[in-house]
Motif scaffolding. Structure first.
Motif, PDB file in Angstrom:
ATOM      1  N   PHE A   6       0.832  -1.207   0.000  1.00 52.17           N
ATOM      2  CA  PHE A   6       0.000   0.000   0.000  1.00 52.17           C
ATOM      3  C   PHE A   6       0.863   1.251   0.000  1.00 52.17           C
ATOM      4  O   PHE A   6       1.946   1.281   0.577  1.00 52.17           O
ATOM      5  CB  PHE A   6      -1.066   0.020   1.108  1.00 52.17           C
ATOM      6  CG  PHE A   6      -0.576  -0.022   2.529  1.00 52.17           C
ATOM      7  CD1 PHE A   6      -0.538  -1.211   3.232  1.00 52.17           C
ATOM      8  CD2 PHE A   6      -0.209   1.155   3.189  1.00 52.17           C
ATOM      9  CE1 PHE A   6      -0.113  -1.249   4.558  1.00 52.17           C
ATOM     10  CE2 PHE A   6       0.206   1.132   4.518  1.00 52.17           C
ATOM     11  CZ  PHE A   6       0.265  -0.086   5.204  1.00 52.17           C
ATOM     12  N   GLU A   7       0.377   2.259  -0.740  1.00 55.54           N
ATOM     13  CA  GLU A   7       1.109   3.517  -0.944  1.00 55.54           C
ATOM     14  C   GLU A   7       0.614   4.604  -0.003  1.00 55.54           C
ATOM     15  O   GLU A   7       1.337   5.540   0.301  1.00 55.54           O
ATOM     16  CB  GLU A   7       0.917   4.013  -2.385  1.00 55.54           C
ATOM     17  CG  GLU A   7       1.422   3.061  -3.452  1.00 55.54           C
ATOM     18  CD  GLU A   7       2.899   3.284  -3.776  1.00 55.54           C
ATOM     19  OE1 GLU A   7       3.513   4.186  -3.171  1.00 55.54           O
ATOM     20  OE2 GLU A   7       3.422   2.512  -4.610  1.00 55.54           O
ATOM     21  N   ARG A   8      -0.674   4.511   0.382  1.00 55.77           N
ATOM     22  CA  ARG A   8      -1.267   5.531   1.259  1.00 55.77           C
ATOM     23  C   ARG A   8      -2.101   4.826   2.318  1.00 55.77           C
ATOM     24  O   ARG A   8      -2.730   3.807   2.040  1.00 55.77           O
ATOM     25  CB  ARG A   8      -2.193   6.454   0.463  1.00 55.77           C
ATOM     26  CG  ARG A   8      -1.480   7.418  -0.448  1.00 55.77           C
ATOM     27  CD  ARG A   8      -2.514   8.271  -1.164  1.00 55.77           C
ATOM     28  NE  ARG A   8      -2.122   8.558  -2.538  1.00 55.77           N
ATOM     29  CZ  ARG A   8      -1.277   9.516  -2.883  1.00 55.77           C
ATOM     30  NH1 ARG A   8      -0.759  10.296  -1.963  1.00 55.77           N
ATOM     31  NH2 ARG A   8      -0.960   9.696  -4.137  1.00 55.77           N
ATOM     32  N   TYR A   9      -2.138   5.429   3.521  1.00 57.73           N
ATOM     33  CA  TYR A   9      -2.914   4.853   4.609  1.00 57.73           C
ATOM     34  C   TYR A   9      -4.404   4.848   4.267  1.00 57.73           C
ATOM     35  O   TYR A   9      -4.954   5.855   3.813  1.00 57.73           O
ATOM     36  CB  TYR A   9      -2.692   5.636   5.901  1.00 57.73           C
ATOM     37  CG  TYR A   9      -1.262   5.599   6.368  1.00 57.73           C
ATOM     38  CD1 TYR A   9      -0.641   4.385   6.641  1.00 57.73           C
ATOM     39  CD2 TYR A   9      -0.525   6.759   6.515  1.00 57.73           C
ATOM     40  CE1 TYR A   9       0.674   4.338   7.051  1.00 57.73           C
ATOM     41  CE2 TYR A   9       0.796   6.724   6.935  1.00 57.73           C
ATOM     42  CZ  TYR A   9       1.391   5.511   7.201  1.00 57.73           C
ATOM     43  OH  TYR A   9       2.701   5.465   7.608  1.00 57.73           O
ATOM     44  N   GLY A  10      -5.027   3.705   4.489  1.00 59.56           N
ATOM     45  CA  GLY A  10      -6.477   3.617   4.339  1.00 59.56           C
ATOM     46  C   GLY A  10      -6.964   3.517   2.906  1.00 59.56           C
ATOM     47  O   GLY A  10      -8.157   3.409   2.672  1.00 59.56           O
ATOM     48  N   GLU A  11      -6.030   3.554   1.938  1.00 56.97           N
ATOM     49  CA  GLU A  11      -6.444   3.388   0.541  1.00 56.97           C
ATOM     50  C   GLU A  11      -6.085   1.984   0.085  1.00 56.97           C
ATOM     51  O   GLU A  11      -5.106   1.406   0.562  1.00 56.97           O
ATOM     52  CB  GLU A  11      -5.766   4.442  -0.338  1.00 56.97           C
ATOM     53  CG  GLU A  11      -6.286   5.830  -0.031  1.00 56.97           C
ATOM     54  CD  GLU A  11      -5.716   6.894  -0.970  1.00 56.97           C
ATOM     55  OE1 GLU A  11      -5.133   6.544  -2.008  1.00 56.97           O
ATOM     56  OE2 GLU A  11      -5.876   8.081  -0.619  1.00 56.97           O
ATOM     57  N   PRO A  12      -6.883   1.430  -0.852  1.00 64.09           N
ATOM     58  CA  PRO A  12      -6.734   0.013  -1.176  1.00 64.09           C
ATOM     59  C   PRO A  12      -5.287  -0.404  -1.475  1.00 64.09           C
ATOM     60  O   PRO A  12      -4.593   0.253  -2.245  1.00 64.09           O
ATOM     61  CB  PRO A  12      -7.615  -0.147  -2.414  1.00 64.09           C
ATOM     62  CG  PRO A  12      -8.654   0.915  -2.263  1.00 64.09           C
ATOM     63  CD  PRO A  12      -7.965   2.079  -1.609  1.00 64.09           C
ATOM     64  N   GLU A  14      -2.578  -3.213  -3.091  1.00 66.43           N
ATOM     65  CA  GLU A  14      -2.655  -4.040  -4.301  1.00 66.43           C
ATOM     66  C   GLU A  14      -1.512  -5.044  -4.318  1.00 66.43           C
ATOM     67  O   GLU A  14      -0.486  -4.861  -3.656  1.00 66.43           O
ATOM     68  CB  GLU A  14      -2.637  -3.165  -5.554  1.00 66.43           C
ATOM     69  CG  GLU A  14      -1.380  -2.315  -5.699  1.00 66.43           C
ATOM     70  CD  GLU A  14      -1.358  -1.569  -7.028  1.00 66.43           C
ATOM     71  OE1 GLU A  14      -2.441  -1.206  -7.509  1.00 66.43           O
ATOM     72  OE2 GLU A  14      -0.250  -1.374  -7.560  1.00 66.43           O
ATOM     73  N   TRP A  45      -2.318  -0.366   8.386  1.00 69.96           N
ATOM     74  CA  TRP A  45      -2.823   0.130   7.095  1.00 69.96           C
ATOM     75  C   TRP A  45      -3.567   1.456   7.270  1.00 69.96           C
ATOM     76  O   TRP A  45      -3.509   2.338   6.418  1.00 69.96           O
ATOM     77  CB  TRP A  45      -3.745  -0.958   6.497  1.00 69.96           C
ATOM     78  CG  TRP A  45      -4.430  -0.558   5.237  1.00 69.96           C
ATOM     79  CD1 TRP A  45      -3.845  -0.275   4.031  1.00 69.96           C
ATOM     80  CD2 TRP A  45      -5.838  -0.421   5.046  1.00 69.96           C
ATOM     81  NE1 TRP A  45      -4.810   0.035   3.101  1.00 69.96           N
ATOM     82  CE2 TRP A  45      -6.041  -0.045   3.702  1.00 69.96           C
ATOM     83  CE3 TRP A  45      -6.945  -0.591   5.885  1.00 69.96           C
ATOM     84  CZ2 TRP A  45      -7.312   0.174   3.172  1.00 69.96           C
ATOM     85  CZ3 TRP A  45      -8.205  -0.378   5.355  1.00 69.96           C
ATOM     86  CH2 TRP A  45      -8.392  -0.006   4.016  1.00 69.96           C
ATOM     87  N   SER A 327      -8.556  -6.873   0.063  1.00 69.74           N
ATOM     88  CA  SER A 327      -9.938  -6.622   0.492  1.00 69.74           C
ATOM     89  C   SER A 327     -10.185  -7.189   1.889  1.00 69.74           C
ATOM     90  O   SER A 327     -10.915  -6.598   2.699  1.00 69.74           O
ATOM     91  CB  SER A 327     -10.927  -7.213  -0.518  1.00 69.74           C
ATOM     92  OG  SER A 327     -10.708  -8.588  -0.675  1.00 69.74           O
ATOM     93  N   ALA A 330      -8.860  -4.665   4.394  1.00 67.10           N
ATOM     94  CA  ALA A 330      -9.772  -3.530   4.575  1.00 67.10           C
ATOM     95  C   ALA A 330     -10.971  -3.919   5.436  1.00 67.10           C
ATOM     96  O   ALA A 330     -11.462  -3.119   6.239  1.00 67.10           O
ATOM     97  CB  ALA A 330     -10.235  -3.023   3.209  1.00 67.10           C
TER      98      ALA A 330
END
Ligand code: ZN
Ligand code: ZN
Length: 347
Positions: A6-12, A14, A45, A327, A330
């Motif tokens: 993940f590249e940003r906190y809270g964003e999906p 991959e 995350w 997923s 999340a």
């Protein structure tokens, strides 16, 4: 190798190709055969962990086979089946010298301080201090479930909580660590009250030895329910979820001189939470923390697993591929599901 990034906190997150790790001088690279999905991964995350730098690969509850060893590792070889505590210790600081590797001053944590095990390979430092051989009769999925939640629950109930036969033990929150605590406390001969908002989680708690269950979504005051069921309060109580509500309920459900163990991480990065301190003083309660378990403390736990008295394998309720991990990660925030999910990066 393939890894969940993940590249940003809270964003999906991959799944993508990233470079294979190389072993540190004192460390190893492990081919990850199974890695547990834990609420701590979700906290990371979401940006609740100050140790994480982006981009990041989560995952800290792993088991697998050593792929490569660093130049200064003496006790392990490629091909060995291993697992690790989620706290990897340095082996040299004053805490380590005292045998308290779980609170090492220079600890590393895969999936937090460096890239973790939601990947086909993971690098682990200080292998001779931290690696635990996995007996052949233990599956990788079961071994992965030991490293964080089961070992933390074991230390919380047995070492920190000092659960004794006949005592009442309340467990607030019956996710992976809570269900582990229920099973371990019952194996200690304690009478367990399980508290959760999910009937499915309470069903599992009953199956794993809870004598009483409290549906926290159906009662006005779960702490009062615990006090009534236990004739005045639990001797030992764990917040195995980590929320202001469960922490306070755990403390309020104790009897005089009872022990509260905080196991679940609190959402605020600093861990601040209101605690009913008047009750702590008036009833002479003890407040304790539990932070994983040192590698050297695993043999008695592994022996109880080998003998069948403890069944961490029963906690593993689903296995998923790496592609489904983003997923599932999340979903840990809102619908964690009952039991433990493991990710199998080579499946
Ligand atoms: Zn964990
Ligand atoms: Zn240390």
């Amino acid at each position: 190798m393939r890894a969940v990034v993940f590249e940003r906190y809270g964003e999906p997150a991959e799944v993508r190709e990233v470079p294979d790790p190389v072993p540190p001088e004192h460390g190893v690279v492990v081919r990850v055969e199974a890695t547990g999905l834990c609420r701590s991964d979700w906290h990371g995350w979401m940006g609740h962990d100050p140790d994480i730098t982006l981009p990041h690969v989560p995952g800290h509850e792993l088991a697998g086979v050593i792929e490569a060893v660093g130049a200064r590792v003496s006790g392990h070889r490629p091909g060995d089946r291993v697992t690790v505590p989620f706290v990897c210790a340095c082996g040299r600081c004053p805490a380590c010298a005292a045998g308290d590797q779980q609170v090492c001053e220079r600890q590393t944590q895969p999936g937090f301080t460096h890239w973790g095990s939601f990947a086909q390979y993971v690098a682990l430092d200080h292998a001779d201090v931290n690696l635990i051989p996995v007996p052949p009769e233990l599956s990788f999925a079961t071994a992965a479930s030991l490293g964080c939640r089961f070992a933390t629950a074991f230390r919380a109930v047995v070492a920190q909580g000092r659960a004794a036969p006949g005592e009442w033990v309340a467990v607030h929150g019956c996710g992976g660590v809570g269900l582990s605590a229920v099973m371990i406390a019952a194996a200690c001969g304690a009478r367990v009250v399980a508290v959760d908002v999910s009937p499915a989680a309470l069903d599992l708690a009953r199956r794993f030895g809870a004598a009483e269950c409290v549906d926290a979504s159906a009662v006005a005051d779960p702490a009062q329910a615990v006090r009534e069921l236990t004739g005045g309060g639990a001797h030992l109580s764990l917040d195995a979820l980590g929320s202001p509500g469960t922490c306070a309920a755990s403390v309020e459900g104790l009897r005089r001189r009872g022990r509260h163990v905080q196991v679940g991480l609190l959402p605020a990065p600093d861990g601040l939470t209101p605690v009913p301190m008047a009750r702590v003083i008036g009833l002479e309660l003890e407040l304790l923390g539990s932070h994983g378990m040192a590698a050297h403390a695993y043999p008695p736990l592994l022996e109880l697993v080998r003998s069948g008295l403890l069944r961490p394998d029963l906690l593993v309720t689903s296995a998923i591929t790496l592609d489904r991990a983003p997923s599932a990660l999340a979903a840990m925030g809102s619908a964690p599901g009952a039991g433990v999910t493991v990710v199998e990066p080579w499946a």
